[in-house]
Design a protein around this motif. Structure first.
Motif, mmCIF file in Angstrom:
data_model
loop_
_atom_site.group_PDB
_atom_site.id
_atom_site.type_symbol
_atom_site.label_atom_id
_atom_site.label_comp_id
_atom_site.label_asym_id
_atom_site.label_seq_id
_atom_site.Cartn_x
_atom_site.Cartn_y
_atom_site.Cartn_z
ATOM 1 N N HIS A 1 2.433 6.459 -5.698
ATOM 2 C CA HIS A 1 3.367 5.340 -5.473
ATOM 3 C C HIS A 1 2.992 4.510 -4.232
ATOM 4 N N LYS B 1 1.707 1.517 -4.026
ATOM 5 C CA LYS B 1 2.159 0.117 -4.108
ATOM 6 C C LYS B 1 3.621 -0.004 -3.667
ATOM 7 N N ALA B 2 4.406 0.979 -4.012
ATOM 8 C CA ALA B 2 5.822 0.948 -3.625
ATOM 9 C C ALA B 2 5.973 1.046 -2.105
ATOM 10 N N GLY C 1 6.003 -2.624 3.880
ATOM 11 C CA GLY C 1 5.023 -3.573 4.387
ATOM 12 C C GLY C 1 3.607 -3.010 4.376
ATOM 13 N N HIS C 2 2.651 -3.938 4.390
ATOM 14 C CA HIS C 2 1.249 -3.521 4.316
ATOM 15 C C HIS C 2 0.789 -2.782 5.569
ATOM 16 N N ASN D 1 3.803 -0.128 0.091
ATOM 17 C CA ASN D 1 3.472 -1.471 0.597
ATOM 18 C C ASN D 1 4.621 -2.451 0.371
ATOM 19 N N ASP D 2 5.179 -2.395 -0.833
ATOM 20 C CA ASP D 2 6.230 -3.358 -1.179
ATOM 21 C C ASP D 2 7.508 -3.113 -0.386
ATOM 22 N N THR D 3 7.797 -1.859 -0.099
ATOM 23 C CA THR D 3 9.055 -1.522 0.565
ATOM 24 C C THR D 3 8.956 -1.608 2.095
#
Length: 385
Positions: free
Chosen positions: A261, A263-264, A270-271, A266-268
């Motif tokens: 997970h 990507k989650a 931040g990068h 990063n999305d939640t």
């Protein structure tokens, strides 16, 4: 213009050119201090040309002769100090200064001796030779023994011998009755021509050592992932091929792992938080995979571990250790209590097939672990660990 004056000008230009080149190289080399010392040494030594001409054509040759001797000696001492830094053999500033002062003291003692005496040339050239031989010894006594280092040591040794050769030539040919007369002698032509060749030889060898080092550093950067600090795909594949070649006909193992997970994350969060996860995970697996393991980041959130001379059962145990290590990571940028998990695929590597077939099998096992719920270790051929 006499031949000796022509060679003085040529040596001056050669010294300036090498000085400029080393100054530029210092910008890119990790041995910045050594390169700058080479640049300064060659620049100062090249000033001898102006002082030699002043000796020949001024009304105060004694002063200019001292300056001419001192610039050569100072240049050699700086080159010696640069070589000491490059090869990790300490040459403290106070020792360098003492060496220079001792050489100048020798010159002051002998400058009123008859120049026709056979021993005059050896006393005059002796400090130059000793400084150069000392630099040679620092190269030979260092831990670096690549062919380029051996060649540099040989060139330095020849350079040291050339000072003794010039002393012998001075005894045979005569250096001139006075410092002013030197420029018009056949000895001056011979001396300056030999010096020209050796300036080029030493300059090129030092430049080659620094340039090759820059190439090695840049190659290492090209094979390393900047975020995780691990080898990238190119570096990983290269290291694995070399390990298989060294180990011969033995069984190895490969572990592929993928952060769950990601990507989650990063999305939640931040990068930046995602980058911290990559960095922390790379640090963890490098520390826990074992001393012989080859570890690389071969994709965005995908990592690979090559375990030489390792049975598949041991590799599965290592993968399980890494899985638990991921869960225990404390990552800056993530809230307290957040648990990072990863999935693992493990496969055996047959020496005859290289590592690629094992990587494909481990990849299939990794996807099996993903489909099986993540945060687990699967062995190749769908056998759960």
């Amino acid at each position: 213009m006499s031949a000796a004056v022509l060679f003085l000008v040529v040596n001056f230009l050669i010294g300036l050119c090498f000085s400029a080149v080393f100054a530029v190289v210092s910008i890119y080399s990790r041995w910045r201090s050594a390169a700058l010392l080479f640049s300064a040494g060659l620049f100062i030594a090249s000033l001898t040309m102006a002082f030699e001409l002043a000796v020949a054509y001024s009304n105060n040759p004694r002063l200019w002769a001292t300056a001419a001797y001192g610039t050569v000696l100072a240049g050699l001492v700086l080159l010696h100090r640069g070589i000491a830094e490059l090869y990790g053999r300490p040459f403290p500033a106070w020792v360098a200064i003492s060496t220079f002062l001792a050489g100048m003291a020798v010159f002051i003692v002998i400058r009123d001796l008859p120049r026709s005496w056979w021993g005059y040339g050896f006393l005059y050239q002796g400090p130059y030779a000793l400084v150069t031989f000392a630099a040679t010894a620092r190269v030979l006594l260092s831990d670096r023994k690549k062919p380029i280092d051996i060649v540099l040591a040989i060139v330095l040794a020849v350079s040291g011998l050339h000072f003794l050769l010039k002393a012998a030539l001075a005894a045979i040919m005569g250096p001139g009755a006075t410092p002013s007369a030197y420029i018009s002698t056949n000895y001056a032509v011979m001396s300056q021509s030999i010096t020209a060749v050796l300036i080029v030889a030493v300059g090129l060898m030092l430049l080659a050592v620094l340039t090759l080092d820059i190439m090695v550093v840049e190659r290492g950067r090209a094979e390393r992932d900047g975020l995780s600090g691990l080898a990238n795909r190119i570096g990983f594949d290269k290291a694995v091929k070399l390990a298989i070649k060294k180990r011969g006909d033995r069984q190895h193992a490969v572990i592929l792992c993928d952060l769950d997970h990601f990507k989650a994350i990063n999305d939640t969060y931040g990068h930046h938080a995602g980058d911290m996860v990559i960095n922390a995970f790379g640090t963890m697996i490098a520390a826990q995979a074992g001393g012989d393991a080859i570890v690389g980041r071969i994709g965005g959130e995908e990592f690979a571990v090559f375990l030489p001379d390792t049975p598949i059962a041991v590799a599965v145990a290592v993968a399980e250790t890494l899985r638990l290590g991921a869960r225990k990571m404390m990552v800056p940028g993530l809230p307290g209590g957040f648990v990072v998990t990863a999935s693992f695929g493990v496969a055996a590597s047959k020496p005859s097939d290289g590592a690629q077939d094992a990587l494909h099998q481990a990849d299939a096992a990794l996807y099996s672990a993903k489909r099986g719920g993540r945060d687990c270790v699967h062995q190749a051929h769908g056998l759960a660990a």
